[in-house]
Structures are given as structure tokens and as C-alpha cells.
Motif scaffolding. Structure first.
Motif, short mmCIF file in Angstrom:
data_model
loop_
_atom_site.label_atom_id
_atom_site.label_comp_id
_atom_site.label_asym_id
_atom_site.label_seq_id
_atom_site.Cartn_x
_atom_site.Cartn_y
_atom_site.Cartn_z
N GLU A 1 44.57 34.42 35.98
CA GLU A 1 45.86 34.68 35.36
C GLU A 1 47.35 35.84 35.74
N LYS A 2 46.90 36.24 36.61
CA LYS A 2 48.29 37.24 36.86
C LYS A 2 49.16 36.16 38.25
N LEU A 3 48.32 34.95 38.78
CA LEU A 3 49.42 34.30 39.57
C LEU A 3 50.38 33.19 38.22
N TYR A 4 49.64 32.57 37.42
CA TYR A 4 50.03 32.01 36.70
C TYR A 4 51.14 32.00 35.82
N LYS A 5 50.55 33.32 35.64
CA LYS A 5 51.65 34.07 34.05
C LYS A 5 52.78 34.32 35.41
N GLN A 6 53.19 34.55 36.73
CA GLN A 6 54.40 34.73 37.94
C GLN A 6 54.16 33.57 37.84
N ALA A 7 53.54 32.31 38.04
CA ALA A 7 54.61 31.21 38.46
C ALA A 7 55.23 30.11 36.82
N ALA A 8 54.71 30.50 36.05
CA ALA A 8 55.03 30.65 34.59
C ALA A 8 56.16 31.49 34.47
N GLY A 9 56.54 32.25 35.38
CA GLY A 9 58.03 33.13 34.68
C GLY A 9 59.27 32.35 35.21
N LYS A 10 58.90 32.01 37.08
CA LYS A 10 59.68 31.76 37.87
C LYS A 10 60.42 30.43 37.36
N GLY A 11 59.55 30.08 36.75
CA GLY A 11 59.47 28.14 36.33
C GLY A 11 61.15 28.00 35.21
N GLU A 12 60.89 29.06 34.80
CA GLU A 12 61.70 29.59 33.60
C GLU A 12 63.26 29.45 33.79
N GLN A 13 62.53 31.16 35.41
CA GLN A 13 63.93 31.63 35.83
C GLN A 13 64.88 30.25 36.57
N PRO B 1 46.16 25.06 29.87
CA PRO B 1 46.42 26.82 29.22
C PRO B 1 45.39 27.61 29.79
N LEU B 2 45.82 28.74 30.03
CA LEU B 2 44.15 30.39 30.05
C LEU B 2 43.77 30.03 29.18
N GLY B 3 42.29 31.13 29.71
CA GLY B 3 41.94 30.97 28.94
C GLY B 3 40.36 29.80 28.42
N GLY B 4 40.17 29.15 29.83
CA GLY B 4 39.60 27.61 29.10
C GLY B 4 38.48 28.16 29.86
N GLU C 1 24.53 33.78 35.83
CA GLU C 1 24.67 34.86 36.10
C GLU C 1 25.60 34.65 37.33
N ILE C 2 25.68 33.71 37.69
CA ILE C 2 26.43 33.82 39.31
C ILE C 2 27.95 32.89 38.63
N PHE C 3 27.86 32.20 37.85
CA PHE C 3 28.77 31.84 36.91
C PHE C 3 29.68 32.87 36.76
N SER C 4 28.67 33.81 35.70
CA SER C 4 29.48 34.45 35.09
C SER C 4 29.81 35.64 35.59
N GLN C 5 29.45 36.04 36.94
CA GLN C 5 30.18 36.62 37.36
C GLN C 5 31.51 36.90 38.49
N PHE C 6 31.65 35.11 38.87
CA PHE C 6 32.63 34.37 39.76
C PHE C 6 33.34 34.38 38.46
N ASP C 7 33.62 34.54 36.83
CA ASP C 7 34.31 33.75 36.11
C ASP C 7 34.65 36.06 36.08
N ARG C 8 34.45 36.86 36.32
CA ARG C 8 34.42 38.20 35.97
C ARG C 8 35.33 38.89 36.59
N ILE C 9 35.19 37.95 38.60
CA ILE C 9 36.16 38.19 39.39
C ILE C 9 37.17 37.76 40.05
N ARG C 10 37.38 36.47 39.74
CA ARG C 10 38.48 35.55 39.10
C ARG C 10 39.56 35.57 38.47
N ARG C 11 39.05 35.85 37.60
CA ARG C 11 40.50 34.91 36.04
C ARG C 11 41.23 36.00 36.16
N PRO C 12 40.91 37.54 36.17
CA PRO C 12 42.30 38.50 36.45
C PRO C 12 42.99 37.80 37.07
N ARG C 13 42.77 37.65 38.65
CA ARG C 13 43.97 37.09 39.98
C ARG C 13 44.61 36.00 39.34
#
Ligand SMILES: Cc1cc2nc3c(=O)[nH]c(=O)nc-3n(C[C@H](O)[C@H](O)[C@H](O)COP(=O)(O)OP(=O)(O)OC[C@H]3O[C@@H](n4cnc5c(N)ncnc54)[C@H](O)[C@@H]3O)c2cc1C
Length: 218
Positions: free
Chosen positions: A159-171, A92-95, A145-157
Motif C-alpha cells: 500500500e505504501k509503495l502503491y501510494k508513492q507511485a500514484a503520487g509521483k504519477g500525479e506530479q 484498486p487498493l484493498g482487494g 493461515e499461511i495466506f493471512s500471514q502473507f497478507d498481514r506482512i505484505r499489505r502495508p508495504r
């Protein structure tokens, strides 16, 4: 790579060698939950029955694909010796991705549905970014600090691709013959427009796939 939509799922055929003498194919379709339960054992049980009788099942699934391409698919399926069944697990997202000195990368942190083919890319981007952040930090910088910087940069991208993949799966889920026909026509028209108008030359359609993690602002 070539592919075909069927009313039940999607089939793809990919050459695996430079001389095209080895092919990989996959067929993706929704299946009911295993009778033994949605557990590792339940899916292993399902995998046995799915692979034992795979030829008639997949041949029936691609029966709607007509013409030379349909004949080719059937020939490839009949000639296949090894087949494996992969249930798709996703997180699930948000872990939470890190604790103490430990950071989860790739599928361990954010396994996503495979329908945009970006799982490997996400794992590699994670690894490149982490090495860049570690290299840019002073030797005694706190890992948190390094890990929270990692989280800040990586999470939006991610989440975006995860949602696209889930949407395509539905189609790609089971459809009736009319909806299947509409989807085929829509894809055919979109591809024709895309290639005939030269949109690809301008990078249209590449969307979020063309991305360089080394250019992400840290
Ligand atoms: C059916 C399917 C189709 C897919 N198609 C695509 C696609 O077309 N394109 C794409 O980019 N991605 C695709 N993916 C997703 C892609 O495979 C994953 O996102 C990617 O492999 C994740 O890489 P990873 O290194 O994070 O994890 P993994 O590749 O899972 O690597 C983890 C490794 O750790 C090992 N391991 C586990 N536990 C232990 C342990 N205790 N000790 C030692 N080793 C251990 C495992 O054996 C494994 O080798 C697909 C996935 C599936 C299931």
C-alpha cells in the motif's frame, strides 16, 4: 539511465546491453480516454493510432529539451524502428488476494502505477515470502493461515509503495511552462545538494526501495 521532464510528461533513456549499442526509451504522458471507451478494445484502437504516427508526436513532445541532450533524444527517436503503446492499468487498493487454495501474487493481486519502478520487485518479494512461509509451516498447516500471514506482512508495504507511485504519477501530469521550469530547478537543486553533500553515502534517498523481504518478521 538518463531522463528529461517535458511540460507534458517524462522521457527516459536506458542502455540495454553491456556495450551500450542497444537503447530502450520510454515516454510517459497522460492521454485522453479512447473514444471507443475505457475497455481493452478501446485501448487497442488507441494504441494503433498512437504507434502509427509516433515519430512526429514524440518529437514534438520532447521539443522543449534543448542542447546536446535534446539533439541526442531526437536522434534516438528518429532511429527507432519498433514502438509500443502501454496503457497503465492498476488495481484498486484493498482487494482480496486469496480464496481457497489460490493466492494472487504480483500484478494479479496489486498492479500499481509504474512511477516508482517497483512492480517487478513487489512480485519477487511476494514469491520469496510465500516460499519462506510455506517452508516454515508444518506440512498439514491450513493454507488459509499461511495466506493471512502473507497478507498481514505484505499489505502495508504494498500500500505504501502503491501510494508513492500514484503520487509521483500525479506530479508528472501536464504542467504549464512556469510550473515545468520550477520543477526542473527544484530537481536540479535537489540532485546537486544530494551529490555534493555526499548524502547518498549515508543511504539518504533510498527510502523504501532498499528492503530485504527475507528480513521481514514472520
Ligand atoms: C509501462 C510500464 C512500465 C513499467 N516499468 C517498470 C519498471 O521500470 N520497473 C518495475 O519494476 N516494474 C515496472 N512495471 C511493472 C512491471 O512490469 C510489473 O509489475 C511486473 O511485470 C509484474 O510481474 P507479474 O509476474 O506479477 O506479472 P506479469 O509480468 O504481467 O506476468 C504475468 C504473465 O502471465 C501471463 N498470462 C496471463 N494470463 C495467462 C493465462 N491465462 N495463461 C498463461 N499465462 C498467462 C502473461 O502473458 C504474463 O507473461 C511497468 C509496467 C508498465 C505497464
Amino acid at each position: 539511465m538518463t531522463g528529461a521532464l517535458t511540460p507534458h510528461g517524462v522521457f527516459a533513456l536506458v542502455p540495454c546491453s553491456a556495450s551500450n549499442d542497444t537503447l530502450f526509451w520510454m515516454y510517459s504522458q497522460g492521454v485522453p480516454m479512447p473514444s471507443a471507451g475505457n475497455t481493452r478494445d478501446g485501448w487497442e484502437e488507441h494504441s494503433k493510432t498512437a504507434t502509427e504516427g509516433f515519430k512526429p508526436t514524440i518529437l514534438t513532445a520532447v521539443d522543449s529539451v534543448q542542447g546536446n541532450y535534446g539533439d541526442l533524444l531526437k536522434h534516438v527517436i528518429k532511429s527507432t524502428e519498433v514502438v509500443k503503446f502501454y496503457p497503465i492499468f492498476r488495481l484498486p487498493l484493498g482487494g482480496k488476494w486469496s480464496q481457497g487454495r489460490c493466492l494472487l501474487l504480483g500484478d494479479a493481486g496489486h498492479a500499481m502505477p509504474p512511477h516508482v519502478g517497483q512492480g517487478v520487485g513487489m512480485a519477487l518479494e511476494d514469491a520469496f515470502l510465500l516460499s519462506r512461509l510455506l517452508q516454515a509451516s508444518p506440512p498439514n498447516a491450513p493454507l488459509s493461515e499461511i495466506f493471512s500471514q502473507f497478507d498481514r506482512i505484505r499489505r502495508p508495504r504494498i500500500e505504501k509503495l502503491y501510494k508513492q507511485a500514484a503520487g509521483k504519477g500525479e506530479q508528472r501530469k501536464e504542467t504549464g511552462p512556469w510550473m515545468h521550469w520550477v520543477k526542473e530547478i527544484a530537481i536540479w537543486a535537489a540532485l546537486l545538494l544530494y551529490t555534493s553533500s555526499g548524502l547518498y553515502k549515508w543511504g539518504f534517498g533510498e527510502g523504501d526501495v532498499v528492503y530485504d523481504i527475507d528480513e521481514a518478521e514472520v
